[in-house]
Design a protein around this motif. Structure first.
Motif, mmCIF file in Angstrom:
data_model
loop_
_atom_site.group_PDB
_atom_site.id
_atom_site.type_symbol
_atom_site.label_atom_id
_atom_site.label_comp_id
_atom_site.label_asym_id
_atom_site.label_seq_id
_atom_site.Cartn_x
_atom_site.Cartn_y
_atom_site.Cartn_z
ATOM 1 N N GLU A 13 5.635 9.896 22.404
ATOM 2 C CA GLU A 13 5.987 10.349 21.188
ATOM 3 C C GLU A 13 5.215 9.141 20.026
ATOM 4 O O GLU A 13 5.098 10.098 18.981
ATOM 5 N N GLU A 14 5.312 8.237 20.755
ATOM 6 C CA GLU A 14 4.660 7.269 19.741
ATOM 7 C C GLU A 14 3.159 6.993 19.166
ATOM 8 O O GLU A 14 2.390 7.114 17.674
ATOM 9 N N ALA A 15 2.426 7.925 19.919
ATOM 10 C CA ALA A 15 1.357 8.579 19.947
ATOM 11 C C ALA A 15 0.980 9.536 19.489
ATOM 12 O O ALA A 15 -0.480 10.106 19.227
ATOM 13 N N LYS A 16 1.959 10.139 18.801
ATOM 14 C CA LYS A 16 1.469 10.889 18.945
ATOM 15 C C LYS A 16 1.177 12.070 17.257
ATOM 16 O O LYS A 16 1.599 10.718 16.272
ATOM 17 N N ASP A 198 17.756 12.681 19.722
ATOM 18 C CA ASP A 198 17.309 11.940 20.907
ATOM 19 C C ASP A 198 16.270 10.751 20.402
ATOM 20 O O ASP A 198 15.804 11.306 18.865
ATOM 21 N N ILE A 199 15.888 10.428 21.285
ATOM 22 C CA ILE A 199 15.132 8.473 20.305
ATOM 23 C C ILE A 199 13.879 8.910 20.576
ATOM 24 O O ILE A 199 13.449 8.029 19.804
ATOM 25 N N GLY A 200 13.351 9.857 21.294
ATOM 26 C CA GLY A 200 12.086 10.549 21.033
ATOM 27 C C GLY A 200 11.916 10.456 20.044
ATOM 28 O O GLY A 200 10.286 10.148 19.047
ATOM 29 N N ALA A 201 13.133 11.573 19.138
ATOM 30 C CA ALA A 201 12.404 11.996 18.151
ATOM 31 C C ALA A 201 12.395 10.703 16.853
ATOM 32 O O ALA A 201 12.048 10.446 16.187
ATOM 33 N N LEU A 202 13.275 9.919 17.000
ATOM 34 C CA LEU A 202 13.963 8.387 16.089
ATOM 35 C C LEU A 202 12.089 7.906 16.244
ATOM 36 O O LEU A 202 11.700 7.005 14.789
ATOM 37 N N VAL A 203 11.654 7.704 17.300
ATOM 38 C CA VAL A 203 10.102 6.715 17.081
ATOM 39 C C VAL A 203 9.174 7.394 16.807
ATOM 40 O O VAL A 203 8.090 6.640 16.163
ATOM 41 N N PHE A 205 9.664 9.375 14.561
ATOM 42 C CA PHE A 205 9.895 8.853 12.735
ATOM 43 C C PHE A 205 9.302 7.570 12.109
ATOM 44 O O PHE A 205 8.921 8.410 11.307
ATOM 45 N N ALA A 206 10.028 6.977 13.263
ATOM 46 C CA ALA A 206 9.969 5.557 12.578
ATOM 47 C C ALA A 206 8.255 4.882 12.432
ATOM 48 O O ALA A 206 7.727 4.549 11.910
ATOM 49 N N LYS A 207 7.591 5.416 13.710
ATOM 50 C CA LYS A 207 6.038 5.652 12.792
ATOM 51 C C LYS A 207 5.570 6.200 11.916
ATOM 52 O O LYS A 207 4.254 5.519 11.368
ATOM 53 N N ILE A 208 5.580 7.539 11.901
ATOM 54 C CA ILE A 208 4.725 8.235 10.614
ATOM 55 C C ILE A 208 6.113 7.087 8.980
ATOM 56 O O ILE A 208 4.707 6.956 8.155
#
Length: 251
Positions: A13-16, A198-203, A205-208
């Protein structure tokens, strides 16, 4: 999913990649409480085929196109170069002229050019917006206030490290507009809840949103993410408090 698999999932998710201002990747993965106003509805009310309008900070132009703005009378600005190049390729066929902005205090437009200036979640210089509007022209803005996601950011990053100003709010902005010569016709402020499912969604979001989560990474924040995963397993979501305000003003 065990911890090893969770971390691998979060790293994906972080790398998307992210393009324009398109959050469709999070569709169904986060839920936002509705605001008491409808920005699009208000903007549509003040649009017309005769009005010359500007969308400040158009992102990828997605919202602007959803308005079906008048061809040949619509302009957009963008400061982020990848988005500017995207818009320059995509928006002109719809009769929308796109201009790159490097300084909010020096917009590339003549004085008194616009009947309507809209601005959703973009910085602006009050005096410059006043300059480019015609007498009687309308300025409509929805802003992200300084308390947006601040508690969640503090939790993830072990401290208040947000780049945004915590004091940026409705009262401050209305005062600035009035000092510049605007009349505030309508103003509202809200602190809606957003839930990450889900925490992946948060990851992702936070990266953006790097100005609210500066320095965020899965590796740096892994322990905090694991704690949030436990909370999500128990409650079904992780909540954050947003901050929005809306102003409708006339020159």
């Amino acid at each position: 999913m065990n911890e090893k698999n969770l971390k691998a999932y979060w790293k994906l998710e972080e790398a998307k990649g992210f393009q324009g201002w398109d959050f469709s990747h999070l569709s169904g993965r986060m839920a936002e409480e509705s605001l008491s106003w409808d920005y699009k509805e208000v903007v549509s009310k003040y649009m017309s085929e005769q009005a010359v309008m500007l969308d400040m900070g158009t992102g990828g132009g997605e919202f602007l196109l959803s308005l079906s703005p008048p061809a040949g009378r619509t302009y957009a600005t963008e400061a982020y170069l990848p988005n500017y190049e995207l818009c320059r390729a995509h928006l002109p066929p719809y009769g929308i002229e796109v201009r790159l902005v490097e300084d909010d205090a020096d917009l590339p437009f003549e004085s008194g050019m616009f009947d309507l200036v809209i601005n959703r979640h973009e910085a602006f210089n009050v005096e410059e917006v006043y300059r480019i509007l015609k007498p009687g022209g309308i300025f409509i803005t929805q802003q992200v206030g300084g308390m947006n996601n601040r508690e969640l950011s503090r939790l993830l990053l072990d401290g208040d490290v947000m780049i945004t100003d915590a004091k940026f709010d409705l009262d401050h902005s209305v005062r600035e507009l009035k000092q510049a010569g605007f009349t505030a016709l309508e103003q509202r402020e809200a602190f809606p809840e957003v839930r990450f499912l889900d925490i992946g969604a948060l990851v992702y979001f936070a990266k953006i949103i790097e100005w609210e989560f500066p320095g965020f990474s899965v590796d740096r924040c892994y322990g905090q993410l694991c704690q949030l995963q436990k909370s999500l397993n128990q409650d079904g979501y992780v909540a954050s408090r947003e901050h929005r305000f809306f102003i409708l003003a006339r020159k």
